[in-house]
Scaffold this motif. Structure first.
Motif, PDB file in Angstrom:
ATOM      1  N   ASN A 131      27.398  28.242  26.910  1.00 29.33           N
ATOM      2  CA  ASN A 131      26.556  28.215  28.100  1.00 29.33           C
ATOM      3  C   ASN A 131      26.118  29.627  28.426  1.00 29.33           C
ATOM      4  N   CYS A 132      24.797  29.856  28.397  1.00 29.67           N
ATOM      5  CA  CYS A 132      24.228  31.187  28.613  1.00 29.67           C
ATOM      6  C   CYS A 132      23.119  31.094  29.653  1.00 29.67           C
ATOM      7  N   GLY A 133      23.472  31.305  30.908  1.00 33.62           N
ATOM      8  CA  GLY A 133      22.469  31.250  31.950  1.00 33.62           C
ATOM      9  C   GLY A 133      21.802  29.890  32.008  1.00 33.62           C
ATOM     10  N   ASP A 134      20.493  29.838  31.781  1.00 34.90           N
ATOM     11  CA  ASP A 134      19.735  28.588  31.826  1.00 34.90           C
ATOM     12  C   ASP A 134      19.836  27.788  30.537  1.00 34.90           C
ATOM     13  N   GLY A 169      25.293  39.262  26.211  1.00 32.93           N
ATOM     14  CA  GLY A 169      24.385  40.012  27.058  1.00 32.93           C
ATOM     15  C   GLY A 169      24.178  41.450  26.629  1.00 32.93           C
ATOM     16  N   ASN A 170      24.949  41.905  25.653  1.00 34.64           N
ATOM     17  CA  ASN A 170      24.779  43.263  25.146  1.00 34.64           C
ATOM     18  C   ASN A 170      23.590  43.323  24.192  1.00 34.64           C
ATOM     19  N   ARG A 211      12.048  36.409  30.350  1.00 35.77           N
ATOM     20  CA  ARG A 211      13.210  36.606  31.209  1.00 35.77           C
ATOM     21  C   ARG A 211      14.515  36.264  30.494  1.00 35.77           C
ATOM     22  N   LEU A 212      14.444  35.473  29.429  1.00 36.44           N
ATOM     23  CA  LEU A 212      15.649  35.057  28.711  1.00 36.44           C
ATOM     24  C   LEU A 212      15.971  36.010  27.561  1.00 36.44           C
ATOM     25  N   LEU A 223      20.129  38.990  25.345  1.00 33.21           N
ATOM     26  CA  LEU A 223      19.969  37.704  26.005  1.00 33.21           C
ATOM     27  C   LEU A 223      20.392  37.856  27.462  1.00 33.21           C
ATOM     28  N   ASN A 224      19.510  37.438  28.362  1.00 35.56           N
ATOM     29  CA  ASN A 224      19.819  37.480  29.790  1.00 35.56           C
ATOM     30  C   ASN A 224      20.696  36.289  30.141  1.00 35.56           C
ATOM     31  N   LEU A 225      21.911  36.554  30.604  1.00 30.23           N
ATOM     32  CA  LEU A 225      22.860  35.488  30.891  1.00 30.23           C
ATOM     33  C   LEU A 225      22.787  35.010  32.339  1.00 30.23           C
TER      34      LEU A 225
END
Length: 251
Positions: A131-134, A169-170, A211-212, A223-225
Motif C-alpha cells: 500500500n503506497c498512498g493512493d 519514498g526515497n 503527483r505520484l 514515489l510519493n507515498l
C-alpha cells in the motif's frame, strides 16, 4: 494462482542469463541478474531475493561455495543449474544447500515448472499487497489499483513501479532503476524516462503535473507515498486557471 517472487539469476553465460530473465519476468517475477560470484554477492546484499538461480561453474568462482555462502546469509531457496550431470555432482550440489538441481541443457517448460514449484514454497515470505498512498500493488496477481480503480500495466511498467515502491519514498537514480527493474543489462537512461512517461499517463490525475511518480532533480525518480486528495487537487487547479492573469513584462 501465480505468485510474484524476487529472483536473482547468477549465470556466467550472458545469452542464457538474459533468456532466463526474460521468461521469468514474463511469468510475473521480479528479476535481478549477475554474471559472477562477486556481482552475485553485491546484488544479493542489495536486493535480498527469495530465490537464487545459480550456475555451478562461474567465471570468477565456485558456484557450490557461493551456494553455501548464500545459505549462511538468510533463509532463501537456491535452484542450481549445472552442466555436471553425474549422480555425484548432483548429490554434491544438493548437499551444498541447493533446493533443486537441473542439468544443462534443459527445456524451458521444465525450468519454469520447477520455478513454479519453488515459488509455492516461498509464498509465506511474501506480502500479498504493498500500500503506497493512493495505490495498492497486488503482488500475487501483479495488478494495480489507483484510488480503488484498476490500472492495466505492462510487465515492465509493473516491475518499475514495484521497485519504486520498495524504495519507500526515497529517490532512485536512473541507473539504479535500470539495474533493479530491467532483466537485461541496459545502459540507456532514456529507457527509464520513456517508461516513466508511459506509467504517468496511466496513473496520474494530470501526467503533466505528476503527483505520484515524482522527478527529483539531478537524482532520478521517487514515489510519493502521501495520499492525494483528488477533488481538492482539481478544485485548486480550476481556481488557479480561472483567476490567474498573464504577468506584465517588466522593462
Amino acid at each position: 494462482m501465480q505468485t510474484s517472487v524476487h529472483i536473482e539469476i547468477v549465470e556466467g553465460n550472458p545469452h542464457l542469463r538474459s533468456l532466463l530473465g526474460w521468461h521469468l519476468q514474463q511469468a510475473g517475477h521480479v528479476v535481478h541478474l549477475a554474471g559472477g560470484c562477486q556481482q552475485a554477492q553485491e546484488v544479493f546484499q542489495l536486493r535480498h531475493p527469495d530465490l537464487v538461480i545459480l550456475d555451478s561453474d562461474l567465471p570468477d568462482g565456485n558456484g557450490l561455495e557461493l551456494c553455501r555462502w548464500l545459505k549462511r546469509q538468510q533463509e532463501l531457496l537456491v535452484f542450481m543449474l549445472s552442466a555436471r550431470a553425474t549422480e555425484v555432482d548432483i548429490v554434491t550440489g544438493l548437499r551444498a544447500g541447493a533446493d533443486d538441481y537441473l542439468t544443462k541443457p534443459f527445456g524451458m517448460q521444465e525450468f519454469l515448472a520447477r520455478i513454479d514449484c519453488l515459488s509455492r514454497r516461498s509464498r509465506p515470505l511474501l506480502p500479498a499487497y504493498l500500500n503506497c498512498g493512493d495505490m495498492q500493488i497486488d503482488l500475487v496477481q501483479r495488478r494495480l489499483l489507483v484510488r480503488d480503480s484498476p490500472v492495466d500495466l505492462t510487465p515492465q511498467e509493473f516491475s518499475l513501479l514495484y521497485v519504486l515502491a520498495q524504495a519507500g519514498g526515497n529517490p532512485l537514480s536512473r541507473q539504479e532503476l535500470l539495474n533493479r527493474a530491467w532483466p537485461d543489462n541496459i545502459d540507456n537512461p532514456r529507457t527509464v524516462d520513456t517508461h516513466i512517461l508511459a506509467l504517468r499517463k496511466k496513473i496520474e490525475v494530470d501526467p503533466q503535473q505528476p503527483r505520484l511518480v515524482q522527478t527529483v532533480r539531478n537524482v532520478g525518480y521517487r514515489l510519493n507515498l502521501e495520499p492525494l486528495n483528488v477533488s481538492h487537487h482539481h478544485q485548486m487547479t480550476t481556481a488557479v486557471a480561472k483567476h490567474s492573469r498573464p504577468a506584465r513584462a517588466v522593462l
